[in-house]
Write an enzyme that holds these catalytic residues in place. Structure first.
Site, PDB file in Angstrom:
ATOM      1  N   ASP A  13      10.396  25.904 -85.700  1.00  0.00           N
ATOM      2  CA  ASP A  13      11.052  24.775 -85.020  1.00  0.00           C
ATOM      3  C   ASP A  13      11.594  23.724 -85.990  1.00  0.00           C
ATOM      4  OD1 ASP A  13      10.351  25.995 -82.642  1.00  0.00           O
ATOM      5  OD2 ASP A  13       8.440  24.933 -82.530  1.00  0.00           O
ATOM      6  N   GLU A  14      12.055  24.165 -87.128  1.00  0.00           N
ATOM      7  CA  GLU A  14      12.567  23.239 -88.138  1.00  0.00           C
ATOM      8  C   GLU A  14      13.987  22.777 -87.818  1.00  0.00           C
ATOM      9  OE1 GLU A  14      11.481  26.324 -88.734  1.00  0.00           O
ATOM     10  OE2 GLU A  14       9.814  26.264 -90.153  1.00  0.00           O
ATOM     11  N   ALA A  39      11.175  33.017 -80.079  1.00  0.00           N
ATOM     12  CA  ALA A  39      12.025  31.993 -80.691  1.00  0.00           C
ATOM     13  C   ALA A  39      12.597  31.075 -79.627  1.00  0.00           C
ATOM     14  CB  ALA A  39      13.171  32.657 -81.446  1.00  0.00           C
ATOM     15  N   HIS A  41      15.647  28.481 -80.296  1.00  0.00           N
ATOM     16  CA  HIS A  41      16.562  27.864 -81.258  1.00  0.00           C
ATOM     17  C   HIS A  41      17.540  26.979 -80.493  1.00  0.00           C
ATOM     18  CE1 HIS A  41      15.770  31.267 -84.389  1.00  0.00           C
ATOM     19  NE2 HIS A  41      14.689  30.599 -84.055  1.00  0.00           N
ATOM     20  N   THR A  42      17.343  25.680 -80.614  1.00  0.00           N
ATOM     21  CA  THR A  42      18.148  24.745 -79.821  1.00  0.00           C
ATOM     22  C   THR A  42      19.463  24.434 -80.524  1.00  0.00           C
ATOM     23  OG1 THR A  42      16.049  23.763 -79.215  1.00  0.00           O
ATOM     24  CG2 THR A  42      18.035  22.571 -78.536  1.00  0.00           C
ATOM     25  N   THR A 298      10.444  27.004 -76.209  1.00  0.00           N
ATOM     26  CA  THR A 298      10.176  28.221 -75.447  1.00  0.00           C
ATOM     27  C   THR A 298       9.075  28.000 -74.418  1.00  0.00           C
ATOM     28  OG1 THR A 298      10.880  29.600 -77.271  1.00  0.00           O
ATOM     29  CG2 THR A 298       9.442  30.651 -75.673  1.00  0.00           C
ATOM     30  N   PRO A 302       3.369  20.623 -76.112  1.00  0.00           N
ATOM     31  CA  PRO A 302       3.546  19.534 -77.092  1.00  0.00           C
ATOM     32  C   PRO A 302       3.290  20.097 -78.490  1.00  0.00           C
ATOM     33  CG  PRO A 302       1.797  19.014 -75.504  1.00  0.00           C
ATOM     34  CD  PRO A 302       2.248  20.404 -75.204  1.00  0.00           C
TER      35      PRO A 302
HETATM   36  P1  GDP Z   1      14.424  26.060 -84.366  1.00  0.00           P
HETATM   37  O1  GDP Z   1      13.494  26.908 -83.581  1.00  0.00           O
HETATM   38  O2  GDP Z   1      14.097  26.059 -85.832  1.00  0.00           O
HETATM   39  O3  GDP Z   1      15.860  26.366 -84.105  1.00  0.00           O
HETATM   40  O4  GDP Z   1      14.179  24.548 -83.881  1.00  0.00           O
HETATM   41  P2  GDP Z   1      13.972  24.065 -82.355  1.00  0.00           P
HETATM   42  O5  GDP Z   1      15.251  24.138 -81.646  1.00  0.00           O
HETATM   43  O6  GDP Z   1      12.812  24.750 -81.726  1.00  0.00           O
HETATM   44  O7  GDP Z   1      13.501  22.574 -82.581  1.00  0.00           O
HETATM   45  C1  GDP Z   1      14.301  21.634 -83.204  1.00  0.00           C
HETATM   46  C2  GDP Z   1      14.569  20.478 -82.225  1.00  0.00           C
HETATM   47  O8  GDP Z   1      15.066  19.356 -82.929  1.00  0.00           O
HETATM   48  C3  GDP Z   1      15.628  20.789 -81.195  1.00  0.00           C
HETATM   49  O9  GDP Z   1      15.335  20.090 -80.014  1.00  0.00           O
HETATM   50  C4  GDP Z   1      16.913  20.266 -81.816  1.00  0.00           C
HETATM   51  O10 GDP Z   1      17.896  19.917 -80.866  1.00  0.00           O
HETATM   52  C5  GDP Z   1      16.392  19.040 -82.522  1.00  0.00           C
HETATM   53  N1  GDP Z   1      17.106  18.689 -83.762  1.00  0.00           N
HETATM   54  C6  GDP Z   1      17.590  19.497 -84.732  1.00  0.00           C
HETATM   55  N2  GDP Z   1      18.047  18.793 -85.779  1.00  0.00           N
HETATM   56  C7  GDP Z   1      17.841  17.499 -85.463  1.00  0.00           C
HETATM   57  C8  GDP Z   1      18.065  16.254 -86.154  1.00  0.00           C
HETATM   58  O11 GDP Z   1      18.537  16.213 -87.294  1.00  0.00           O
HETATM   59  N3  GDP Z   1      17.697  15.110 -85.509  1.00  0.00           N
HETATM   60  C9  GDP Z   1      17.142  15.114 -84.266  1.00  0.00           C
HETATM   61  N4  GDP Z   1      16.799  13.953 -83.722  1.00  0.00           N
HETATM   62  N5  GDP Z   1      16.925  16.255 -83.583  1.00  0.00           N
HETATM   63  C10 GDP Z   1      17.249  17.419 -84.183  1.00  0.00           C
HETATM   64  P1  IMO Z   2      11.157  29.438 -83.596  1.00  0.00           P
HETATM   65  O1  IMO Z   2      11.988  30.613 -84.030  1.00  0.00           O
HETATM   66  C1  IMO Z   2       7.171  27.746 -83.317  1.00  0.00           C
HETATM   67  C2  IMO Z   2       3.874  30.612 -82.919  1.00  0.00           C
HETATM   68  C3  IMO Z   2       3.025  30.567 -81.667  1.00  0.00           C
HETATM   69  C4  IMO Z   2       1.700  31.071 -82.220  1.00  0.00           C
HETATM   70  C5  IMO Z   2       2.129  32.132 -83.233  1.00  0.00           C
HETATM   71  C6  IMO Z   2       2.147  33.547 -82.704  1.00  0.00           C
HETATM   72  O2  IMO Z   2      11.703  28.697 -82.432  1.00  0.00           O
HETATM   73  O3  IMO Z   2      10.830  28.576 -84.771  1.00  0.00           O
HETATM   74  P2  IMO Z   2       3.726  34.915 -81.062  1.00  0.00           P
HETATM   75  O4  IMO Z   2       4.173  34.626 -79.662  1.00  0.00           O
HETATM   76  O5  IMO Z   2       4.838  35.032 -82.045  1.00  0.00           O
HETATM   77  O6  IMO Z   2       2.781  36.066 -81.146  1.00  0.00           O
HETATM   78  O7  IMO Z   2       2.855  33.614 -81.475  1.00  0.00           O
HETATM   79  O8  IMO Z   2       3.450  31.762 -83.636  1.00  0.00           O
HETATM   80  N1  IMO Z   2       5.339  30.775 -82.689  1.00  0.00           N
HETATM   81  C7  IMO Z   2       6.220  29.786 -82.854  1.00  0.00           C
HETATM   82  N2  IMO Z   2       6.048  28.483 -83.181  1.00  0.00           N
HETATM   83  N3  IMO Z   2       8.426  28.246 -83.187  1.00  0.00           N
HETATM   84  C8  IMO Z   2       8.616  29.570 -82.921  1.00  0.00           C
HETATM   85  O9  IMO Z   2       9.822  30.131 -82.993  1.00  0.00           O
HETATM   86  C9  IMO Z   2       7.490  30.394 -82.681  1.00  0.00           C
HETATM   87  N4  IMO Z   2       7.324  31.706 -82.394  1.00  0.00           N
HETATM   88  C10 IMO Z   2       5.995  31.923 -82.406  1.00  0.00           C
HETATM   89  O10 IMO Z   2       2.927  29.257 -81.165  1.00  0.00           O
HETATM   90  O11 IMO Z   2       1.064  30.045 -82.931  1.00  0.00           O
HETATM   91 MG    MG Z   3      12.127  26.729 -82.031  1.00  0.00          MG
END
Ligand code: GDP
Ligand code: IMO
Ligand code: MG
Length: 423
Positions: A13-14, A39, A41-42, A298, A302
């Protein structure tokens, strides 16, 4: 004219999705190389806000091809739901392809995931319950079904019969309801009908892209700290999110990667269980969660929040061979008077480690060593270049880059596509 792997440098979730959406504007193809619909990916752009689970984050660019690679596990049901959602928002999925060799998440895999987590009791992993672990287990056990099997119904039927003999026994032992073979087969035939045209041998396509020196992005899922081999085992996913595995999962030769971009939040978050040394249990942690809106894309859970972890980034940079960092969510720190950075872990013996990642049981016992930085207390969300950033914000992210030993390539100051710039 390069092959770039985009990988998570922390616990997932980076902000990988938003970085890939931005970079895909000039990419010929985006290939997801591992993971499944665990995953989230927003991507926020002119099409709205979308949480992608299986569809690569290049889908918003009409001239980019998007491949779900061989290293992935694909749940056809959830892929179809995702495609429907995208179509309803006016996004064309004609450029979406699935490797015949990708494993299939079968309807019984999420059932097993839930039952296995229950059986683990207090030692549960906190999985996304999407059946990822059971699907990769079946792949390794050679009892998995692949997406390409949908194109060969006779073969599929034999493979399914074979798999169900063990699967149903396992489900019963764990206290669940066995699945009905005929029903599963009928469902698979529906998937074949709906997805058949997109299921292809992606090797010739990928080879052609490489040979014509196209721009190729390899999209990782999750992050290094949850890598099956290098993460906080057993609190990991069942595949390898590190860049080393990207060419294998995508169907490319190992030496083809030119760039590895590590996506890293300006602080830390994690969902699921396991050690997380910089986790905050106080108001600061709550503030990070609320301002950063740190809730799982997903599962809605929290996210656990904490300060930036310099030991983890150094480890991630080394393992991935990172060539650049994409720092996200800098704007979330706009509101903090003081910001801490973990530069080492103090072991119970008193020794401080900075350049190795202790193994899981030890990681539970370390305490982070912090340095404190003054915040900049002004908005960065309008910044569109390095020079626009407040001086103190530049100093802060330069310190993150120093800890990683990797230069900063991109900075993101908001979720919208244009709230990002190259450095
Ligand atoms: P991913 O799984 O690595 O693609 O990341 P996620 O989508 O799960 O989580 C990243 C969250 O941070 C999403 O809600 C994005 O819309 C948000 N986001 C991404 N980059 C930024 C940023 O630079 N600033 C802020 N405020 N939100 C961001
Ligand atoms: P993205 O691609 C954050 C975590 C789960 C759990 C562990 C194993 O959005 O960064 P799994 O369902 O894969 O067997 O769960 O990995 N996990 C994630 N945490 N972002 C994700 O994907 C994740 N996919 C799995 O919370 O700790
Ligand atoms: Mg994510």
């Amino acid at each position: 004219m390069s092959v770039t792997a985009i990988v998570g440098a922390q616990w997932g979730d980076e902000g990988k999705g938003r970085i890939i959406d931005y970079l895909a504007q000039r990419a010929d193809v985006v290939i997801r190389f591992q993971g499944g619909d665990n995953a989230g990916h927003t991507v926020v752009n002119e099409f709205g806000r979308h949480a992608l689970h299986l569809v690569p984050s290049g889908i918003f660019n009409p001239s980019t091809q998007n491949i779900i690679g061989t290293g992935c596990v694909v749940n056809p049901q959830s892929l179809l739901a995702e495609m429907e959602g995208l179509a309803a928002a006016g996004i064309n999925c004609d450029n979406l392809w699935i490797s015949t060799r990708a494993q299939m998440v079968m309807p019984y895999h999420p059932i097993l995931d839930v039952l296995e987590e229950k059986a683990r009791g207090k030692d549960s992993i906190g999985t996304t319950k999407r059946g990822i672990g059971p699907a990769y287990s079946d792949k390794s056990a050679r009892s998995g079904l692949r997406i390409g099997d949908l194109l060969h119904p006779d073969w599929l039927e034999i493979r399914l019969d074979n798999a169900l003999r063990t699967v149903n026994r396992k489900i019963e032992i764990l206290g669940g309801e066995p699945v009905e073979g005929q029903e599963v087969f009928a469902l698979l035939m529906e998937f074949r009908e709906k997805l058949g045209d997109r299921i292809v041998d992606t090797t010739p396509m990928v080879r052609r892209f490489l040979e014509t020196r196209a721009d190729i992005l390899l999209e990782g899922q999750l992050g290094v700290m949850r890598d099956l081999d290098w993460g906080i085992y057993p609190y990991v996913t069942s595949s390898n999110p590190t860049a080393t595995f990207a060419p294998s999962g995508a169907g490319l030769p190992a030496r083809c990667i030119d760039e590895v971009i590590g996506v890293v939040k300006a602080y830390s978050t994690a969902v699921g269980d396991g050690p997380f040394p910089t986790e905050l249990f106080d108001d600061e942690g709550e503030k990070l969660r609320e301002i950063g809106q740190e809730y799982g894309a997903t599962t809605g859970r929290p996210r656990r929040c904490g300060w930036f972890d310099g030991v983890a980034i150094s480890y991630a940079a080394w393992l991935n061979g990172m060539t650049g960092l994409a720092i996200t969510k800098l704007d979330v720190l706009d509101h903090f008077e003081h910001i801490k950075v973990c530069t080492g872990y103090r072991l119970p013996s008193g020794e401080i480690v900075t350049d190795t990642m202790p193994d899981t049981p030890i990681l539970y016992e370390v305490s982070p060593v912090y340095e404190s930085w003054d915040g900049w207390l002004s908005s960065t969300s309008h910044c569109r270049s390095w020079d626009d950033l407040p001086e103190q914000a530049r100093v802060y992210i330069q310190r993150l880059s120093e800890l990683a030993g990797v230069p900063i390539a991109y900075v993101s100051v908001g979720a919208e596509r244009e709230q990002m710039f190259a450095v």
